[in-house]
Each structure stands twice: as structure tokens, then as C-alpha cells.
Design a protein around this motif. Structure first.
Motif, PDB file in Angstrom:
ATOM      1  N   ALA A 276       3.782   2.752   2.688  1.00 26.23           N
ATOM      2  CA  ALA A 276       5.166   2.926   2.233  1.00 26.23           C
ATOM      3  C   ALA A 276       5.688   4.304   2.637  1.00 26.23           C
ATOM      4  O   ALA A 276       6.833   4.424   3.090  1.00 26.23           O
ATOM      5  N   HIS A 277       4.869   5.350   2.503  1.00 20.89           N
ATOM      6  CA  HIS A 277       5.327   6.684   2.924  1.00 20.89           C
ATOM      7  C   HIS A 277       5.710   6.666   4.411  1.00 20.89           C
ATOM      8  O   HIS A 277       6.713   7.272   4.805  1.00 20.89           O
ATOM      9  N   ILE A 278       4.906   5.994   5.232  1.00 23.84           N
ATOM     10  CA  ILE A 278       5.228   5.911   6.665  1.00 23.84           C
ATOM     11  C   ILE A 278       6.536   5.127   6.853  1.00 23.84           C
ATOM     12  O   ILE A 278       7.419   5.522   7.619  1.00 23.84           O
TER      13      ILE A 278
ATOM     14  N   THR B 240       9.316  12.347  -0.982  1.00 23.69           N
ATOM     15  CA  THR B 240       8.504  12.216  -2.197  1.00 23.69           C
ATOM     16  C   THR B 240       8.616  10.783  -2.714  1.00 23.69           C
ATOM     17  O   THR B 240       9.444  10.007  -2.235  1.00 23.69           O
ATOM     18  N   ASP B 241       7.798  10.454  -3.710  1.00 22.95           N
ATOM     19  CA  ASP B 241       7.669   9.056  -4.125  1.00 22.95           C
ATOM     20  C   ASP B 241       9.021   8.435  -4.512  1.00 22.95           C
ATOM     21  O   ASP B 241       9.777   9.001  -5.290  1.00 22.95           O
ATOM     22  N   ASN B 242       9.272   7.258  -3.944  1.00 19.63           N
ATOM     23  CA  ASN B 242      10.500   6.506  -4.212  1.00 19.63           C
ATOM     24  C   ASN B 242      10.216   5.041  -3.915  1.00 19.63           C
ATOM     25  O   ASN B 242       9.169   4.707  -3.354  1.00 19.63           O
TER      26      ASN B 242
ATOM     27  N   ASN C 268       0.859  -1.185   0.000  1.00 23.51           N
ATOM     28  CA  ASN C 268       0.000   0.000   0.000  1.00 23.51           C
ATOM     29  C   ASN C 268       0.902   1.245   0.000  1.00 23.51           C
ATOM     30  O   ASN C 268       1.787   1.381   0.849  1.00 23.51           O
ATOM     31  N   HIS C 269       0.653   2.148  -0.935  1.00 24.96           N
ATOM     32  CA  HIS C 269       1.502   3.339  -1.104  1.00 24.96           C
ATOM     33  C   HIS C 269       1.568   4.202   0.168  1.00 24.96           C
ATOM     34  O   HIS C 269       2.596   4.804   0.474  1.00 24.96           O
ATOM     35  N   LEU C 270       0.461   4.268   0.896  1.00 22.01           N
ATOM     36  CA  LEU C 270       0.419   5.126   2.094  1.00 22.01           C
ATOM     37  C   LEU C 270       1.266   4.515   3.211  1.00 22.01           C
ATOM     38  O   LEU C 270       2.009   5.225   3.898  1.00 22.01           O
TER      39      LEU C 270
HETATM   40 ZN    ZN Z   1       3.205   9.415  -2.612  1.00 22.71          ZN
END
Ligand code: ZN
Ligand code: KG4
Length: 342
Positions: A133-135, A314-316, A129-131
């Protein structure tokens, strides 16, 4: 933190431990990214191909163009990641990819590449889940462990999440309209800054007086947010100058002050209510200077604060690998389909 997952073809169990390498792919929006991370914390390679230059022309991300750009970039980005890490697919313990939320056409490119790699090398597949992943970006190069309160601020989401353990996350508050990043980008556009406006607005804000204009704070639930009224207030303020020269830096600084103080006030409330001692900032807007400052100011009151270094905000794909390693991932089936909304 050992996990056992099965390989795809031969169905053999693979133990994922602190020495395991996970390769991850991220393609949910306008960044084609691939990374190899050891034990969820040590990045061996982190490659990002950004499309910002392409979308700048249109003032925002055009999904169809973004998907085609991902297709162009994906193989090069994967090859480069293997090269930088100095390993091959045989050295990887599992392949992880972002399943959602994001732009469907974009997600499909990265997720299909991930599944293909997992099949080709006969390794486990992990859907992320992308969210989360940010955490998880906060696990990179730190010793962070739950429990903590996370403030997730990105282009599409604004949430306060109570992370009690690696397998227990609860959203306790979120925006009822615009996300913080979205509000930044819209206000930036109002004052004539090019896409993506968030970072540019942040820069100007640092030169202005944060108390020049009093902007309204929305009255919503205890841990919820609303930024659409604030956006309208800035529009009214801009119009009040009637074409005359505007104090742009002061407007940016006042907007930034209103957003950052609202966010951090609610995070502090959550820390107090749940008696948590650690606070974790996450998402693209975690790169914002004032939000970072206010989150780290909580340390003066005895809390321990975390925020990823800029390139992991930011997205990585390093954050995707870290999420695959630490969090429970419920999308580990090779037949999992991409999804657009959380
Ligand atoms: Zn993002
Ligand atoms: O997490 P992210 O890379 O993509 C999403 O998953 O949404 O976040 C991108 C968002 C954009 O809205 C961008 O304007 C905002 O993060 N952003 C910032 C800053 N850097 C990026 N907003 C405010 N201040 C910044 N320094």
C-alpha cells in the motif's frame, strides 16, 4: 486493469475497472483511516484520525491504547468518509482493508470493520499488505506504471523492491537491523526531541551543516542497510560534548546526510544493474526533505522519480484502496487473519 472478484453473500462476480470505487480502511499502527478511491488513482475522500497526541505522552505507540483508540474512532471515520465522497455503500465496488504487517490489536479493528462492510453490502472483500500500500500511494494522481525500483522507508521497514509488474515484486535488499524511521526516532530521542522525532529531526537538519561530522556508513550487502552502528556513533558524538552545548542542527544534518546518501547510492546501483528507468519513494519517511531531494536529483541523470505528496506518505487509507486496485492481493478470503510481521 480489470479484475473480477466475487461478492460475499450471493457470490456474484463484480468487475473492478477504472470507474470503480473502492473503500479502504487502514488501522495498522496509530492512524485510523478510511478512504474512497476511484480507479485506483482518484481520491474522492481521505479521512485520517491520528493518535499522535495520545502517544506523545508515552514517547511511543502503546499497542493496547492504540487498539482502543481505533475502536473509538472507526465508525466516525467511516461515516465521515461516505459523507465527504457523497456516496453510500451501494455505490462501492469492493471493500479493502490492511491485513498486516502491523500491531495485531489495531489491525483487528480495521479488518473486522472492512469485512463487516463487505458482508453488509454484499460486495467483494480485498485484503491488502501494508507495505504494498505504501508503494501504491505513488499511483494516486499520477500515470505511474511498472516497471520501477521502489525505496520503501517507514517506521518498521527499509527495503529496495524491484516491481517488474503489478503481480511481480521482489525485495532485493533490506535493513539487517533498524528501519530508517526507527533510526530517526531513536536518534531524535537521543538529542531530546519528543515523539515522533523523525519529522522534527528533519526540520532541524535543514538548519545545520550536513558535513559538520563524518558519520560511519555500514558495510553490508550490495542493496542491504544497517543503521544501528550509525545510531551508536551519534550517541558517542552526543556524549563527547559532555553536557556542554551541542551543535544540534549540525548533528541532525550530518545524520540526515549519512542516511540519505547511503539510501540513494544503493537505489542508484539497483537502477543501473537492472536497467530500470523509474524510481519510486514510499513509506512514512518518504516525507523526509533530504531523501526526497536526493531521489528527485536522480532525474538529472535521466531517471523519472516519484514520491507521494505528504499526506499519502504517512499511513492513510487511499494508498490501501490503490493497492487493492492495482496489485495482486493474496488475502482476499474473508477468513484471512491479521499478521504482525512481513
Ligand atoms: Zn506505514
Ligand atoms: O509509514 P509510517 O507512517 O508508519 C509505519 O508504517 O511505520 O512511518 C512512520 C515513520 C516514523 O518513524 C516517523 O518518525 C517517520 O516515519 N517520519 C520521518 C519524517 N516524517 C515521518 N522521518 C524522517 N523525516 C521525516 N520528515
Amino acid at each position: 486493469m480489470n479484475k473480477v472478484k466475487n461478492t460475499l453473500f450471493s457470490n456474484k462476480p463484480v468487475t473492478i475497472n477504472k470507474d470503480s470505487l473502492i473503500m479502504a480502511i487502514e488501522s495498522s499502527c496509530d492512524e485510523t483511516a478510511c478512504a474512497i478511491v476511484k480507479g485506483g488513482r482518484e481520491v474522492l475522500a481521505n479521512v485520517v484520525a491520528s493518535q499522535i497526541k495520545i502517544h506523545e505522552e508515552y514517547g511511543g505507540v502503546i499497542p493496547e491504547i492504540a487498539a482502543r483508540e481505533h475502536l473509538e474512532a472507526i465508525n466516525v471515520v467511516i461515516d465521515e468518509t461516505f459523507k465527504q465522497a457523497g456516496v453510500t455503500g451501494n455505490d462501492i465496488s469492493a471493500f479493502a482493508g490492511t491485513v498486516g504487517p502491523g500491531l495485531v490489536g489495531c489491525l483487528l479493528v480495521g479488518l473486522n470493520a472492512t469485512k463487516t462492510l463487505a458482508l453488509a453490502y454484499d460486495k467483494p472483500f480485498i485484503g491488502v499488505n501494508h507495505l504494498n500500500a505504501h508503494i501504491a500511494a505513488n499511483f494516486i494522481d499520477t500515470n505511474l506504471e511498472p516497471p520501477f525500483i521502489s525505496l520503501l522507508v517507514s517506521g518498521g521497514h527499509t527495503q529496495i523492491i524491484k516491481v517488474s509488474s503489478y503481480s511481480d515484486m521482489e525485495i532485493i535488499g533490506e535493513t539487517i537491523d533498524d528501519a530508517v524511521g526507527e533510526a530517526y526516532d531513536k536518534v531524535a530521542r537521543l538529542i531530546g526531541l519528543p515523539y515522533p522525532g523523525g519529522p522534527k529531526l528533519d526540520k532541524l537538519a535543514q538548519e545545520g551543516n550536513p558535513f559538520a561530522f563524518k558519520l560511519p556508513e555500514a558495510k553490508v550487502g550490495e542493496y542491504d542497510f544497517s543503521f544501528s552502528g550509525l545510531k551508536t556513533a551519534v550517541l558517542r558524538l552526543v556524549k563527547s560534548f559532555n553536557g556542554k552545548e551541542m551543535p544540534v542542527n549540525d548533528i541532525c544534518a550530518s545524520f540526515q546526510e549519512c542516511v540519505s546518501s547511503t539510501l540513494v547510492k544503493k537505489v542508484r546501483k539497483a537502477l543501473e544493474t537492472y536497467n530500470y528507468k523509474q524510481v519510486v519513494l514510499a513509506g512514512g519517511v518518504a516525507a523526509n526533505s533530504e531523501i526526497r531531494k536526493k531521489i528527485f536529483d536522480l532525474e538529472k541523470d535521466g531517471y523519472k522519480a516519484y514520491a507521494p505528496i505528504m499526506k499519502y506518505c504517512t499511513d492513510n487509507a487511499s494508498m490501501v484502496a490503490s493497492s487493492a486496485f492495482f496489485f495482486d492481493n493474496t488475502f482476499d478470503n474473508i477468513n484471512v487473519e491479521v499478521f504482525s510481521r512481513a
